[in-house]
Write a protein that holds these residues in place. Structure first.
Motif, mmCIF file in Angstrom:
data_model
loop_
_atom_site.group_PDB
_atom_site.id
_atom_site.type_symbol
_atom_site.label_atom_id
_atom_site.label_comp_id
_atom_site.label_asym_id
_atom_site.label_seq_id
_atom_site.Cartn_x
_atom_site.Cartn_y
_atom_site.Cartn_z
ATOM 1 N N LEU A 367 0.809 -1.224 0.000
ATOM 2 C CA LEU A 367 0.000 0.000 0.000
ATOM 3 C C LEU A 367 0.839 1.271 0.000
ATOM 4 O O LEU A 367 0.288 2.371 -0.179
ATOM 5 N N ARG A 368 2.125 1.146 0.213
ATOM 6 C CA ARG A 368 2.990 2.328 0.218
ATOM 7 C C ARG A 368 2.886 3.062 -1.131
ATOM 8 O O ARG A 368 3.079 2.471 -2.184
ATOM 9 N N GLY A 369 2.543 4.347 -1.077
ATOM 10 C CA GLY A 369 2.373 5.129 -2.294
ATOM 11 C C GLY A 369 0.978 5.044 -2.882
ATOM 12 O O GLY A 369 0.643 5.794 -3.803
ATOM 13 N N ARG A 370 0.155 4.122 -2.353
ATOM 14 C CA ARG A 370 -1.214 3.991 -2.841
ATOM 15 C C ARG A 370 -2.229 4.555 -1.850
ATOM 16 O O ARG A 370 -3.218 5.151 -2.249
ATOM 17 N N ALA A 371 -1.984 4.315 -0.566
ATOM 18 C CA ALA A 371 -2.913 4.753 0.479
ATOM 19 C C ALA A 371 -2.261 5.838 1.318
ATOM 20 O O ALA A 371 -1.064 5.795 1.593
#
Length: 393
Positions: A367-371
């Motif tokens: 999820l890093r960079g997405r959330a």
């Protein structure tokens, strides 16, 4: 902004002193019986030849700063209602752009131009910082409402202005220190929670309504705690709830937020109408739901971009799809990319169980960079959630 001092004339008007020069300054000081008379002198025949004509307005601004610094600002606990900051001055000037010229680098700022303009000069309640800027129509309106005790409802009806816009203008005036508000009345019980816990823990500036507006859902998650059938919420009742929430927050001097949930709130038949009604009342809105289509997201954003959109994942792909349904993991990741494209704050919620506790950190890397936020919730061992185990069991 220069600092004013009540002791000497040359300390009160440092900008003017620099512009005028020592000899002319001494002469003007002798002619002036009181410092507040200096702007009038600079506006008349005493202004030196070649001197910028807006120097008189600079002097007015310096004197306003001096007056604002002397005013006492009451503590919030002493207030019973919204009040105009006593350390606020409305300063009519004959030149536009004085505030920008003084606040910014004078070598780069645009030279003031002739024309009427009103400045706000005030001292912020907590920091004591002096602020100077051009007064906007919204500033003047909220000041008039506060001084004349005009309710937002009355002002909205008179001016055909959405009531949420007025509530927002009042809230921003408080945040800037133009208006003073009593403290939040959403407080923990002092007999249970000691004051040593700290103000941030004891008092809330925001009240959030997490609102389950429908039981309808397009998924059948294995940890769902409520699949009961209920009659759909009718719109008349929903609007009354929003109005009661607004009244509740105003009476307690807190901000209000609506978090639409369910089921899947997007399946509520009149979701867009209810979303618009919350926006019109000035509430920040969060959606706690399942991924939706680009077209639906566009319709939501057309009303107003939500403060955040939260979706759920229950671990890595295999485990998540076993709990939430086949393909839901990849669909959620694609939707998170869509939220980022629209510039919407994206949150991911995980229900923590014994079976996914070791997947939290690997999922966080995905999820890093997405959330923008990844958090977890407790497992409610009711309904279908009774078949799952808590961490540590």
């Amino acid at each position: 902004m220069p600092h004013a001092s009540p002791s000497l004339l040359e300390d009160i008007y440092p900008l003017c002193r620099e512009l005028l020069g020592a000899r002319r300054w001494v002469r003007l000081a002798a002619l002036s019986r009181k410092p507040s008379a200096l702007p009038g002198l600079l506006e008349g025949r005493h202004r030196p030849r070649g001197m910028s004509p807006f120097v008189a307005d600079l002097a007015r601004l310096e004197w306003a700063i001096h007056e604002v610094k002397k005013k006492e600002v009451p503590g919030r606990d002493a207030l019973e209602r919204l009040t105009v900051n006593p350390a606020l001055r409305l300063l009519p000037l004959k030149w536009k752009g004085i505030a920008d010229w003084v606040n910014n680098d004078q070598k780069r700022a645009e030279t003031p131009k002739r024309g009427d303009e009103i400045l706000l000069v005030w001292r912020r309640p907590v920091s004591g910082d002096i602020r100077v800027r051009k007064a906007l129509e919204g500033d003047l309106l909220v000041l008039k409402m506060t001084v004349e005790d005009i309710s937002p409802e009355e002002a909205a009806q008179t001016g055909s202005i959405p009531i949420g816009a007025l509530d927002g203008a009042l809230r921003r005036a408080v945040e800037q220190g133009i208006l003073l508000s009593p403290p939040s009345r959403i407080r923990r019980d002092p007999s249970i929670f000691p004051e040593s816990a700290g103000e941030e823990f004891l008092v809330s500036p925001m009240f959030t309504l997490q609102w389950h507006i429908t039981q309808a859902c397009d998924l059948r998650c294995k940890h769902c705690y409520d699949r009961s059938r209920r009659s759909p919420l009718n719109m008349k009742t929903a609007l009354r709830v929003l109005d009661e929430l607004r009244d509740f927050c105003r009476e307690r001097f807190v901000g209000g937020q609506v978090s639409f949930s369910g089921g899947n709130p997007l399946l509520y038949p009149k979701f867009l109408d209810l979303y618009r009604a919350a926006v019109d009342r000035g509430f920040p809105v969060v959606i706690l739901g399942n991924p939706t289509s680009r077209e639906m997201l566009e319709r939501i954003v057309e009303i107003r971009k939500p403060s955040a959109f939260q979706v759920s994942l229950e671990g890595l792909e295999t485990h998540n799809d076993r709990i939430r349904g086949r393909g839901t993991f990849r669909r959620a990741l694609e939707f998170l990319d869509l939220l980022r494209e629209f510039g919407i704050y994206a949150m991911v919620m995980l229900t923590l169980t014994r079976d996914n506790v070791n997947q939290v950190l690997p999922l966080a890397e995905i999820l890093r960079g997405r959330a923008d936020l990844f958090t977890f919730n407790r497992l409610s061992r009711t309904g279908e959630g009774a078949t799952l185990a808590l961490p540590g069991q």
